[in-house]
Design a protein around this motif. Structure first.
Motif, PDB file in Angstrom:
ATOM      1  N   GLN A 194      -8.990  11.354  -5.502  1.00 39.47           N
ATOM      2  CA  GLN A 194      -8.582  10.699  -4.264  1.00 39.47           C
ATOM      3  C   GLN A 194      -8.909   9.206  -4.328  1.00 39.47           C
ATOM      4  OE1 GLN A 194     -11.101  13.029  -1.686  1.00 39.47           O
ATOM      5  NE2 GLN A 194      -9.394  14.323  -1.034  1.00 39.47           N
ATOM      6  N   ASP A 195      -8.141   8.421  -3.584  1.00 40.02           N
ATOM      7  CA  ASP A 195      -8.458   7.002  -3.476  1.00 40.02           C
ATOM      8  C   ASP A 195      -9.461   6.794  -2.343  1.00 40.02           C
ATOM      9  OD1 ASP A 195      -7.060   7.134  -1.083  1.00 40.02           O
ATOM     10  OD2 ASP A 195      -5.235   6.259  -1.906  1.00 40.02           O
ATOM     11  N   ARG A 196      -9.801   5.548  -2.059  1.00 42.59           N
ATOM     12  CA  ARG A 196     -10.834   5.268  -1.059  1.00 42.59           C
ATOM     13  C   ARG A 196     -10.413   5.670   0.346  1.00 42.59           C
ATOM     14  NH1 ARG A 196     -12.226  -0.695  -1.576  1.00 42.59           N
ATOM     15  NH2 ARG A 196     -13.654  -0.132   0.112  1.00 42.59           N
ATOM     16  N   GLU A 197      -9.107   5.818   0.573  1.00 41.71           N
ATOM     17  CA  GLU A 197      -8.621   6.229   1.887  1.00 41.71           C
ATOM     18  C   GLU A 197      -8.603   7.747   2.042  1.00 41.71           C
ATOM     19  OE1 GLU A 197      -8.123   3.950   4.043  1.00 41.71           O
ATOM     20  OE2 GLU A 197      -8.336   2.284   2.634  1.00 41.71           O
TER      21      GLU A 197
ATOM     22  N   ALA B 265      -6.597   9.735   0.220  1.00 47.17           N
ATOM     23  CA  ALA B 265      -5.299  10.259  -0.198  1.00 47.17           C
ATOM     24  C   ALA B 265      -5.411  10.826  -1.612  1.00 47.17           C
ATOM     25  CB  ALA B 265      -4.240   9.160  -0.148  1.00 47.17           C
TER      26      ALA B 265
ATOM     27  N   ASP C 274     -13.063   5.225  -5.255  1.00 41.28           N
ATOM     28  CA  ASP C 274     -12.284   6.404  -5.613  1.00 41.28           C
ATOM     29  C   ASP C 274     -13.232   7.585  -5.794  1.00 41.28           C
ATOM     30  OD1 ASP C 274     -10.068   4.780  -5.614  1.00 41.28           O
ATOM     31  OD2 ASP C 274     -10.042   4.493  -7.782  1.00 41.28           O
TER      32      ASP C 274
END
Length: 742
Positions: free
Chosen positions: A567-570, A572, A542
C-alpha cells in the motif's frame, strides 16, 4: 428470469420450496448454548446437505455449518421441535409452527432418501463412499481386535522380560562353581527356564503375526476411504473457487449495468442485522482466511492495462526488477568460479533419547538448557543470521528500482526468502559465546561484506551489519526468546531489521515471525513459520503487510502460505503478493478493487482485480546429497570454510563446531562443555567485579561489545549499531583488542 423470480414465494416466508433435487430453504431456530439459547438461522437444504447461515446475505460467502443427511438421524421431538444427529453431534432445531415443522421433516426425509440412493449408485460404479453405519461398526470391531492383539503383545513382553531375567539368573548360577546345589539340578533349572522363555517368545511372534494380519487385511479398505476423502476435498475446493469467480463476474456485471439486475433481488430485513454480531459459535479454518480476495482480470482488461503497467518498470525496461525463472546465474556458478567448497562430511547417524534430556526442561528458556551437539547443526546463530543474505540479489534489483512500491515488493520477497533455508533445518544452531563474531566477505562474488557479533549472553542477542557496493546497507539487532513447551519449541526473534538504499534514501524496517519446531518428543520433527510481518518505508510511508499462515490440517490453503498487500501512504493497495516461504513469491498489480461481501466475524473482505501474477523470487535447489549434509544450502556449505586473516573470535575457529562438522561428535561434546564452563566462570567474575564496584560506590560498567555500540535511533529505541573498525583491523591484522574466548 424476472418472471420466474416474481412467481416464487417471498423469501421471508417460513419455508421456500425451490426447483431441483430436494431444494428447500427457510428460517429455523437453532440451539447454540445455554447463554444465548435458540438463535434464528437461515437454513438451505440442497443435494443432500443441510447448510445454515446467520443471514440470507451470508449465503454468498460464509457457511456456518453443513449437515450431511446421508448419515444423519432425523427425530421429531416436542411441539415444533426436531433433532438431527450426525457424526456424533446433535443439532436441536425449532420452527415457528407445527405445519412448518412437518414441511421441514418431509423435505429432510426426502433429501436423505435421495442422498442414500445416490450413494448406493456410486457404490455400484466402484467409487468408495463414506462409511455407513455398518462400515463404522466394522471399523470399531477391527479397532477392538487390534487393541486386544496389542494387549496380548504387552503381556508377552512382560513375560519375556520375566522369564529372560530368570534364565539369566540360572545361567549365572550354572557358571558359579561355588553354588550349593548340584550341577545336574542347576542344568535342569536352566533347561526349564529356557523352555519357558522359548514358549513365551513364540507366543509373542504369533501375536505379532496376528496383529499384522488384521492390519494388512483392512489396510486396503482404509486406503480407499482416505483416497475418497482426498478426492472429495479436492472437488469441494474446485467448487468453491468456481463459485467465487461466478460471484465476482455477477458483481462486476451488476456494477456495469445495475438497473437491469434489480428485479427479484432478495433483501435482508433490517431487523435481522443484529444477528450478525452473534459470536457464540466457533468455526475452524475461518479465522486464518486472508482479509482480501483476488481475481485475475479478463483478457481485454489485461491488454488495456499492460502499457501502463510496463511503463512503471525501472528505466523503461519491463522486466528489469522481476525474476527470470530460467536465469542460471545462481550461487552455484559464482561459487564454482570462486572455487568455494560444495560439500562437507556426511552427518553421522547417532541416536539419543531426547526425552531423557528435555523432561526436566519444560517451560525453560531454550538457551539455558544444556544440550549435546546431537541436537545441533555445525553453524552458530551468527551464521544463521548471515544466511539471510542467501538471496541478496533481490536487494541488488531493489536498489535499481525507481518506483518505491516496486522496491517494496522486492524487499518483501527478500524478507520471505530468509526462511526458505529453514524448511528442513530442525536442528538447533550453536549459541554463540559472548564476544564471538562472524564475518562473511563476498565483495568479489556479490558485492557485500557482513560482520556480526554476540553482544549479550543472557538474554542472547546478536548485532549484524552488512554493506554492499551495489547501493544498500542492512543492519539488525536481534534478541532470541525461545521456550520449550513439551511438544514443541517456539523461537521468537525480538528486534528490527533495517535496510537503507543509498540512491533513494529509502529506509525500510521490519521484524521476524515466530519459528516453531513440532514433534519434539514423538514423531518426525518439522518446522513452521507463523505470524505477521509489517514492512514500513520510513521515508515514503509505504507499507506492506505479510501474513505467514500457520499450518492447519483442515485448511485448504497450500502449506507454508504467505500473502501480502503493498500500500502507499494513503492506504491505497497497488500490489498483491502471494506464495510460500519455502519455494517462491509472486506479485500481481492491482487494476481494480471493490468492497466484497462480509467475511468471518462480520469483517468485510476487499475484492482485488489484478493482472496475471509474475515471479519475484524462487528458491535455489539444494545441493546434491544435502539430506546427509544437514540440509545446508549452497551458501551454508561455505560458512565454515577456512578464511585467512579472520578475527580470533570468528565462529569458524570454534573447536566444538569444527569437530561436529568433521563428524567427531563425542570430541565436540567435550569441547562444548569446556567452552560453556569457561563462559560461566567469566560471567561470575564480571558479576563479582560489579558487586565490588557497587559496594565501593563506583560506577558499574557492564560488558561492552567490541565492534557494536548502543545508540538511540529515530524512534527513540536503544539498539546496537556497528561502530566501525573491523575491516580496518583485519587489513592491519591487529586483533589485540579481541578477547580470548575459545
Amino acid at each position: 428470469m424476472n418472471e420466474l423470480m416474481k412467481s416464487l414465494p417471498s423469501p421471508t416466508l417460513p419455508g421456500l420450496q425451490l426447483p431441483g433435487l430436494d431444494a428447500y430453504r427457510g428460517w429455523l431456530f437453532k440451539w447454540t448454548n445455554y447463554l444465548k439459547g435458540y438463535q434464528r438461522r437461515w437454513f438451505v437444504l440442497s443435494n443432500g446437505l443441510l447448510s445454515y447461515y446467520r443471514t440470507q446475505a451470508e449465503m454468498a460467502h460464509t457457511c456456518r455449518g453443513t449437515i450431511p443427511l446421508v448419515t444423519a438421524h432425523i427425530e421429531v421431538g416436542d411441539t415444533c421441535h426436531l433433532v438431527l444427529t450426525s457424526g456424533g453431534r446433535s443439532y436441536h432445531l425449532k420452527s415457528t409452527s407445527d405445519a412448518e415443522c412437518q414441511r421441514w421433516v418431509s423435505a429432510l426425509q426426502q433429501a436423505k432418501a435421495n442422498a442414500t440412493q445416490l450413494m448406493q449408485h456410486s457404490d455400484d460404479s466402484g467409487d468408495e463412499a463414506p462409511l455407513t453405519q455398518d462400515g463404522r461398526a466394522l471399523t470399531a470391531g477391527v479397532l477392538k481386535t487390534l487393541a486386544s492383539k496389542l494387549d496380548d503383545l504387552n503381556t508377552c513382553n512382560e513375560l519375556i522380560g520375566k522369564h529372560g531375567a530368570a534364565l539369566q539368573r540360572s545361567l549365572s548360577e550354572l557358571e558359579d562353581p561355588r553354588g550349593a546345589t548340584d550341577g545336574t539340578d542347576r542344568l535342569k533349572a536352566v533347561n526349564e527356564r529356557a523352555t519357558l522363555f522359548r514358549i513365551t517368545s513364540n507366543a509373542a511372534i504369533n501375536a505379532c503375526r496376528d496383529f499384522l494380519d488384521v492390519a494388512e487385511t483392512h489396510n486396503r479398505r482404509w486406503q480407499r476411504a482416505l483416497q475418497h476423502e482426498r478426492e472429495q476435498r479436492h472437488h469441494l475446493e474446485q467448487t468453491i473457487e468456481q463459485l467465487a469467480k461466478q460471484h465476482n463476474s455477477l458483481e462486476r456485471a451488476w456494477r456495469e449495468n445495475p438497473n437491469s439486475h434489480t428485479a427479484g433481488v432478495d433483501r435482508t430485513p433490517e431487523g435481522e442485522a443484529s444477528d450478525e454480531n452473534d459470536d457464540g459459535e466457533f468455526f475452524d479454518a475461518v479465522e486464518e482466511s486472508p482479509a482480501f480476495i483476488t481475481v485475475t482480470a479478463s483478457n481485454h482488461t489485461q491488454h488495456r492495462r499492460s502499457v501502463s503497467n510496463h511503463s512503471m518498470m525501472s528505466g523503461g525496461r519491463p522486466n528489469d526488477w522481476t525474476h527470470n525463472e530460467n536465469d542460471c546465474s545462481g550461487p552455484n556458478l559464482l561459487q564454482q568460479r570462486r572455487g568455494r567448497r560444495r560439500r562437507i562430511p556426511d552427518k553421522p547417524n547417532y541416536s539419543l533419547n531426547l526425552w531423557s534430556i528435555m523432561k526436566n526442561c519444560i517451560g525453560k528458556e531454550l538457551s539455558k538448557i544444556p544440550m549435546p551437539v546431537n541436537f545441533n547443526e555445525p553453524l552458530s546463530m551468527l551464521q544463521r543470521l548471515t544466511e539471510d543474505l542467501e538471496y541478496s540479489e533481490l536487494l541488488d534489483r531493489a536498489a535499481r528500482c525507481d518506483c518505491s512500491l516496486e522496491q517494496m515488493c522486492l524487499v518483501a520477497a527478500f524478507s520471505v526468502s530468509s526462511y526458505s533455508t529453514t524448511v528442513h533445518r530442525t536442528a538447533k544452531p550453536f549459541n554463540p559465546l559472548l564476544g564471538e563474531t562472524y564475518e562473511l566477505d563476498r565483495l568479489e562474488e556479490y558485492g557485500y561484506r557482513s560482520i556480526s557479533e554476540q553482544v549479550s549472553h543472557h538474554p542472547p542477542a546478536a548485532a549484524h551489519h552488512v554493506t554492499s557496493q551495489r547501493g544498500w546497507t542492512l543492519w539488525q539487532d536481534i534478541t532470541i526468546d525461545s521456550k520449550f513447551r513439551g511438544k514443541y519449541i517456539s523461537v521468537m526473534p525480538l528486534g528490527c531489521i533495517h535496510l537503507e538504499f543509498q540512491a533513494s534514501g529509502h529506509h525500510y524496517v521490519w521484524s521476524k515471525v515466530t519459528s516453531t519446531v513440532h514433534n519434539i518428543i514423538v514423531g518426525k520433527l518439522w518446522i513452521d513459520q507463523s505470524g505477521d510481518i509489517e514492512i514500513v518505508n520510513n521515508t515514503t510511508k509505504d507499507l506492506c503487510r505479510l501474513k505467514f499462515s500457520p499450518y492447519s490440517y483442515f485448511s485448504r490453503d497450500a502449506p507454508r502460505k504467505v500473502t501480502g498487500v503493498v500500500q502507499d501512504r494513503e492506504g491505497a493497495a497497488h500490489y498483491i503478493l502471494s506464495g510460500t516461504w519455502d519455494d517462491r513469491m509472486e506479485y500481481a498489480k492491482i487494476v481494480d478493487s471493490s468492497p466484497g461481501c462480509g467475511g468471518s466475524e462480520g469483517k468485510q473482505k476487499t475484492v482485488y482485480q489484478t493482472l496475471p501474477a509474475k515471479l519475484l523470487w524462487k528458491k535455489y535447489p539444494l545441493p546434491d546429497n544435502a539430506e546427509n549434509m544437514h540440509f545446508f544450502s549452497t551458501l551454508a556449505l561455505t560458512l565454515n570454510e577456512p578464511e585467512d586473516g579472520v578475527a580470533p573470535t570468528d565462529s569458524r575457529l570454534r573447536p566444538d563446531q569444527q569437530l561436529m562438522e568433521s563428524g567427531l561428535w563425542d570430541e565436540a561434546n567435550i569441547q562444548k562443555t569446556r567452552l560453556e564452563d569457561r563462559q560461566r566462570l567469566e560471567r561470575k567474575k564480571r558479576e563479582a567485579q560489579a558487586n565490588e564496584a557497587l559496594e565501593e560506590g563506583q560506577d558499574i560498567e557492564g560488558y561492552h561489545p567490541l565492534w557494536f555500540e548502543k545508540r538511540t535511533n529515530d524512534g527513540g529505541e536503544r539498539t546496537f549499531v556497528y561502530r566501525g573498525g573491523y575491516w580496518e583491523a583485519k587489513e592491519r591484522q591487529d586483533w589485540t583488542q579481541c578477547p580470548e574466548i575459545f
